[in-house]
Design an enzyme around this catalytic site. Sequence first.
Site, mmCIF file in Angstrom:
data_model
loop_
_atom_site.group_PDB
_atom_site.id
_atom_site.type_symbol
_atom_site.label_atom_id
_atom_site.label_comp_id
_atom_site.label_asym_id
_atom_site.label_seq_id
_atom_site.Cartn_x
_atom_site.Cartn_y
_atom_site.Cartn_z
ATOM 1 N N SER A 1 3.788 -2.055 10.160
ATOM 2 C CA SER A 1 5.245 -2.174 10.272
ATOM 3 C C SER A 1 5.783 -3.541 9.846
ATOM 4 O O SER A 1 6.750 -4.047 10.416
ATOM 5 C CB SER A 1 5.720 -1.815 11.692
ATOM 6 O OG SER A 1 5.362 -0.480 12.005
ATOM 7 N N HIS B 1 -9.425 1.656 5.063
ATOM 8 C CA HIS B 1 -8.130 1.796 5.749
ATOM 9 C C HIS B 1 -8.303 2.737 6.941
ATOM 10 O O HIS B 1 -9.061 3.700 6.872
ATOM 11 C CB HIS B 1 -7.081 2.341 4.768
ATOM 12 C CG HIS B 1 -5.694 2.236 5.328
ATOM 13 N ND1 HIS B 1 -5.211 3.125 6.255
ATOM 14 C CD2 HIS B 1 -4.708 1.317 5.126
ATOM 15 C CE1 HIS B 1 -3.973 2.752 6.595
ATOM 16 N NE2 HIS B 1 -3.656 1.670 5.930
ATOM 17 N N ASN C 1 0.869 -1.184 0.000
ATOM 18 C CA ASN C 1 0.000 0.000 0.000
ATOM 19 C C ASN C 1 0.904 1.232 0.000
ATOM 20 O O ASN C 1 1.462 1.588 1.029
ATOM 21 C CB ASN C 1 -0.909 -0.028 1.237
ATOM 22 C CG ASN C 1 -1.763 1.223 1.336
ATOM 23 O OD1 ASN C 1 -1.865 1.997 0.373
ATOM 24 N ND2 ASN C 1 -2.365 1.431 2.492
ATOM 25 N N TRP C 2 1.008 1.846 -1.150
ATOM 26 C CA TRP C 2 1.912 3.002 -1.270
ATOM 27 C C TRP C 2 1.400 4.245 -0.570
ATOM 28 O O TRP C 2 2.127 5.202 -0.392
ATOM 29 C CB TRP C 2 2.126 3.335 -2.754
ATOM 30 C CG TRP C 2 2.973 2.363 -3.489
ATOM 31 C CD1 TRP C 2 3.684 1.328 -2.970
ATOM 32 C CD2 TRP C 2 3.209 2.342 -4.909
ATOM 33 N NE1 TRP C 2 4.353 0.665 -3.968
ATOM 34 C CE2 TRP C 2 4.075 1.265 -5.164
ATOM 35 C CE3 TRP C 2 2.769 3.128 -5.979
ATOM 36 C CZ2 TRP C 2 4.523 0.958 -6.453
ATOM 37 C CZ3 TRP C 2 3.201 2.820 -7.259
ATOM 38 C CH2 TRP C 2 4.071 1.741 -7.486
ATOM 39 N N LYS C 3 0.107 4.251 -0.231
ATOM 40 C CA LYS C 3 -0.503 5.463 0.348
ATOM 41 C C LYS C 3 -0.264 6.635 -0.600
ATOM 42 O O LYS C 3 -0.248 6.435 -1.817
ATOM 43 C CB LYS C 3 0.031 5.702 1.770
ATOM 44 C CG LYS C 3 -0.104 4.431 2.627
ATOM 45 C CD LYS C 3 0.147 4.623 4.085
ATOM 46 C CE LYS C 3 -0.063 3.294 4.799
ATOM 47 N NZ LYS C 3 0.114 3.380 6.251
ATOM 48 N N GLU D 1 -5.140 -4.523 10.776
ATOM 49 C CA GLU D 1 -4.059 -3.539 10.973
ATOM 50 C C GLU D 1 -4.280 -2.783 12.283
ATOM 51 O O GLU D 1 -5.075 -1.830 12.332
ATOM 52 C CB GLU D 1 -4.042 -2.532 9.815
ATOM 53 C CG GLU D 1 -3.808 -3.152 8.459
ATOM 54 C CD GLU D 1 -3.254 -2.133 7.460
ATOM 55 O OE1 GLU D 1 -2.244 -2.442 6.822
ATOM 56 O OE2 GLU D 1 -3.818 -1.024 7.346
ATOM 57 N N GLY E 1 3.060 2.426 10.697
ATOM 58 C CA GLY E 1 4.036 3.494 10.482
ATOM 59 C C GLY E 1 4.805 3.883 11.730
ATOM 60 O O GLY E 1 5.460 4.908 11.776
ATOM 61 N N GLU F 1 -6.569 5.055 8.019
ATOM 62 C CA GLU F 1 -6.302 6.471 7.717
ATOM 63 C C GLU F 1 -7.542 7.112 7.098
ATOM 64 O O GLU F 1 -7.831 8.285 7.342
ATOM 65 C CB GLU F 1 -5.079 6.573 6.795
ATOM 66 C CG GLU F 1 -3.797 6.275 7.567
ATOM 67 C CD GLU F 1 -2.674 5.687 6.740
ATOM 68 O OE1 GLU F 1 -2.710 5.760 5.502
ATOM 69 O OE2 GLU F 1 -1.737 5.137 7.360
HETATM 70 O O1 LIG Z 1 -1.115 0.946 6.904
HETATM 71 C C1 LIG Z 1 -0.372 0.068 6.504
HETATM 72 C C2 LIG Z 1 -0.650 -0.651 5.259
HETATM 73 O O2 LIG Z 1 -1.934 -0.376 4.808
HETATM 74 C C3 LIG Z 1 0.863 -0.282 7.244
HETATM 75 O O3 LIG Z 1 1.785 0.720 7.041
HETATM 76 P P1 LIG Z 1 3.319 0.463 7.508
HETATM 77 O O4 LIG Z 1 3.723 -0.840 6.894
HETATM 78 O O5 LIG Z 1 4.071 1.636 6.958
HETATM 79 O O6 LIG Z 1 3.280 0.405 8.999
#
Ligand SMILES: O=C(CO)COP(=O)(O)O
Length: 253
Positions: free
Chosen positions: A213, A95, A9-11, A167, A173, A97
């Site tokens: 992570s 997600h 997931n590149w966000k 998650e 993150g 976020e």
């Molecule tokens: O939110 C995430 C994947 O959707 C996890 O992010 P990280 O791997 O950067 O912790």
Amino acid sequence: MRKKIIAGNWKMNKVVSEAKQFLSDVKENVPSSDQVESVVCAPFVSLPALVEQAKGTDVKIAAQNMHFEENGAFTGEVSPVMLQDLGVEYVVLGHSERREMFNETDESVNKKVHAAFSHELTPIVCVGETLEQREANETKPHVEKQVKAALEGLSEEQVKQVVLAYEPIWAIGTGKTATSEQANEVCTHIRDVVQSAVSETAADAIRIQYGGSVKPANVDELLAQSDIDGALVGGASLEADSFLKLVEAGKNE
Ligand SMILES: O=C(CO)COP(=O)(O)O
């Protein structure tokens, strides 16, 4: 045996040229999709180029969100019809976020899951608790509520195709990974929830990823757990080398 699914997931990262470079670095090097599903979840603007580049390869392309309506007066939104038309195969929904910053709710996630199935998109539905919820022992009831709401009204066949991503928000993150036992405990609970809410067949088939992570150094241990069928990876999916290590790990388990 459930096939593992590793999704990067590149966000909100990478301009189109960077996205194309990444795909040309990985597309010939990912394992066969018979062994592991390798998915890249990219920003909307990169999707047309990535779908083109991924044709005939073992890389699948995902969007990171969509609206549930097919079209209409929803300025700034992208619809399931548009994603299907492009040839996108997966879509990340709910997600944390988006739930935290963009008012995504259990109800809108459920509408989007239905819209995904109406347009031949496989939903990757994210669930997970905050640190406060974990400390208050609310992880399982909270995740259970999110899972049940997301799957509401789906047929058993559809539930079997859903990908759930557990998650824990406190692990995203932050460099703090849930221990593999902590992660598996919740993934097992999620499978139990699917079993009681839908059926044993659906619970056996549905794939549950862990996210938070994940990196090449911890992915093996996470994927070795009984109820973890893959990973949804943010930061460590941005570099081609690291992404390739993660999908290789999916193949080996
Ligand atoms: O939110 C995430 C994947 O959707 C996890 O992010 P990280 O791997 O950067 O912790």
